[in-house]
Design an enzyme around this catalytic site. Structure first.
Site, PDB file in Angstrom:
ATOM      1  N   GLU A 249     -15.060  12.829  14.484  1.00  0.00           N
ATOM      2  CA  GLU A 249     -15.773  12.707  15.753  1.00  0.00           C
ATOM      3  C   GLU A 249     -17.258  12.362  15.538  1.00  0.00           C
ATOM      4  OE1 GLU A 249     -15.301  16.148  18.331  1.00  0.00           O
ATOM      5  OE2 GLU A 249     -15.275  14.894  20.125  1.00  0.00           O
ATOM      6  N   HIS A 275       3.537  17.588  -3.582  1.00  0.00           N
ATOM      7  CA  HIS A 275       4.921  17.134  -3.427  1.00  0.00           C
ATOM      8  C   HIS A 275       5.022  16.196  -2.234  1.00  0.00           C
ATOM      9  CE1 HIS A 275       6.319  20.189  -6.329  1.00  0.00           C
ATOM     10  NE2 HIS A 275       5.203  20.785  -5.919  1.00  0.00           N
ATOM     11  N   LYS A 391     -10.848  11.250  29.383  1.00  0.00           N
ATOM     12  CA  LYS A 391     -11.086  12.415  30.258  1.00  0.00           C
ATOM     13  C   LYS A 391     -11.171  11.963  31.712  1.00  0.00           C
ATOM     14  CE  LYS A 391     -13.820  15.233  27.057  1.00  0.00           C
ATOM     15  NZ  LYS A 391     -15.169  15.681  26.775  1.00  0.00           N
TER      16      LYS A 391
HETATM   17  O1  PA5 Z   1     -17.715  18.509  19.039  1.00  0.00           O
HETATM   18  C1  PA5 Z   1     -17.658  18.431  20.250  1.00  0.00           C
HETATM   19  O2  PA5 Z   1     -18.676  18.328  20.970  1.00  0.00           O
HETATM   20  C2  PA5 Z   1     -16.333  18.498  20.971  1.00  0.00           C
HETATM   21  O3  PA5 Z   1     -15.262  18.415  20.110  1.00  0.00           O
HETATM   22  C3  PA5 Z   1     -16.255  19.780  21.794  1.00  0.00           C
HETATM   23  O4  PA5 Z   1     -16.405  20.881  20.955  1.00  0.00           O
HETATM   24  C4  PA5 Z   1     -14.939  19.907  22.568  1.00  0.00           C
HETATM   25  O5  PA5 Z   1     -14.728  18.761  23.347  1.00  0.00           O
HETATM   26  C5  PA5 Z   1     -14.976  21.116  23.487  1.00  0.00           C
HETATM   27  O6  PA5 Z   1     -16.029  21.020  24.383  1.00  0.00           O
HETATM   28  P1  PA5 Z   1     -16.611  22.260  25.162  1.00  0.00           P
HETATM   29  O7  PA5 Z   1     -17.174  23.217  24.204  1.00  0.00           O
HETATM   30  O8  PA5 Z   1     -17.645  21.674  26.077  1.00  0.00           O
HETATM   31  O9  PA5 Z   1     -15.480  22.863  25.939  1.00  0.00           O
END
Ligand code: PA5
Length: 402
Positions: A249, A275, A391
């Protein structure tokens, strides 16, 4: 004479370091190891419930899960920690069946405060048990809608600072609060992270180790695009998942020249994946780097007994061997076989043992490495625009349905 350019020039170690030091002013995760942990410890003392259920997803759970999974069998913990992360109904039901709801504290963690998975699960929990300030606490940004909900219901809330991104938030309330409540020593967690912080920022061993590695990974990314973390302990399964999120990410981005960047994370476990995926490493395309993670001391003396099994005598060399020694020798054999090929970049991180500081150092090291790679690639490690369109589509679909 004038000179202009539209490409990202190769950047020196000194410039990279200056950029990271400058970024430390705005990006909050770097300084989390230096914080005072008393608020979390004081709150932890007041928690009476035996079960702790964290409701959250992504950066709001993966780091905590990584630390808990690593330590839970080596510590005498007072309470049990569960994670509700997915909208898979079978997962939600089966996890909630394991806990006595009347003896449970729910920790709802969401930086934005409006994440669909988190809110849906939290709503569902309301249908099972009365939720109020006695059994629920919230971890979120100060001005989020979740914070409003907490205030309206007289619930305690802990802040996720705006400048600490979700996947970089494990050393904030996100990780420290639930871990302190179940009895993990969060000061040792912070100590482990601080050790790497201090070493890097005072340009000692972690400085050259991390800058050199990040430079190599980025400069050779067109040859070696896949970064395999080969963890030789099942306790590191959570760490692998956290690494995949952090790396994927943060580094899958379009750079300032509109060029697509990215390094692909893979997390595998030894010896199980010897394995399986190891074949692809050894004989497959040369597009992978391998980082083997070993645990120096498992603090466990489980042994293979000296038992003669008729027909299997040729394996008697295993007799009296401790499993911890076997797994580390398996890691060494894998490393040797990779190194013998001379064309697969491989490094080995050996962490001290099954303790808080060891896993925290490893995780802080990976956070710094991620930031460094992003700087070398001229990308922003801390946003995630790519996940937004899905989203939006989901929201439209759900609203249309009504
Ligand atoms: O790293 C990030 O920003 C995302 O992966 C968030 O952690 C994830 O989308 C969850 O978001 P939130 O903490 O707003 O619920």
């Amino acid at each position: 004479m004038h000179y202009k350019h539209n490409f990202n020039p190769t950047i020196s170690d000194e410039e990279i370091f200056e950029k990271i030091v400058a970024e430390k002013e705005d990006i909050g995760y770097y300084s989390l190891p230096l914080q005072d942990s008393s608020t979390y410890k004081e709150y932890a003392q007041t928690v009476k419930q035996k079960n702790i259920v964290v409701i959250g997803i992504g950066g709001s759970t993966l780091g905590t899960y990584a630390i808990y999974k690593y330590l839970k069998h080596s510590k005498k913990l007072d309470k049990k920690l569960y994670f509700l992360e997915t909208t898979d109904p079978i997962d939600i039901q089966s996890k909630l069946e394991q806990v006595e709801l009347e003896d449970t504290l729910f920790i709802v963690i969401s930086k934005s405060g409006t994440t669909v998975e988190t809110v849906s699960i939290f709503k569902y929990v309301h249908s099972l048990v009365k939720i109020d300030h006695n059994n629920c606490v919230v971890v979120t940004e100060n001005d989020s809608k979740l914070r409003k909900y907490a205030d309206a219901n007289g619930m305690k809330s802990f802040e996720i600072p705006k400048n600490v991104g979700g996947r970089f938030s494990v050393f904030s309330a996100v990780g420290l609060l639930p871990l302190a409540i179940v009895g993990i020593n969060i000061d040792d967690i912070l100590k482990g992270a601080k050790l790497v912080h201090d070493s890097f920022f005072s340009q000692r061993s972690f400085y050259s180790r991390l800058i050199n590695k990040a430079r190599f990974l980025v400069e050779y990314k067109n040859s070696f695009n896949v970064n395999v973390v080969f963890s030789y302990s099942s306790r590191l399964e959570g760490f692998n998942k956290w690494y995949i999120q952090l790396w994927g990410e943060s580094l899958g981005k379009v750079d300032i020249n509109s060029t697509r960047q990215g390094l692909t994370p893979i997390g595998i476990i030894g010896p199980i994946d010897q394995h399986s995926f190891l074949q692809l490493i050894i004989e497959g395309k040369r597009d992978k780097t391998v980082t083997v993670i070993k645990v120096e001391n498992f603090s466990n003396d489980l042994k293979i007994p000296s038992v003669n099994l008729e027909g299997l005598e040729e394996l008697n060399y295993l007799d009296d061997l401790e499993f911890s020694s076997l797994i580390n020798k398996q890691a060494d054999a894998t490393i040797e076989s990779i190194n013998a090929l001379n064309d697969i970049p491989c490094d080995v991180i050996t962490i001290d043992g099954m303790c808080e500081s060891a896993i925290a150092s490893l995780m802080y090291e990976y956070e710094l490495l991620t930031s460094l790679c992003a700087k070398f690639m001229y990308i922003n490690a801390y946003d995630q625009p790519g996940v937004e369109s899905g989203k939006k589509i989901l929201k439209e679909k759900l609203i249309q349905k009504k």
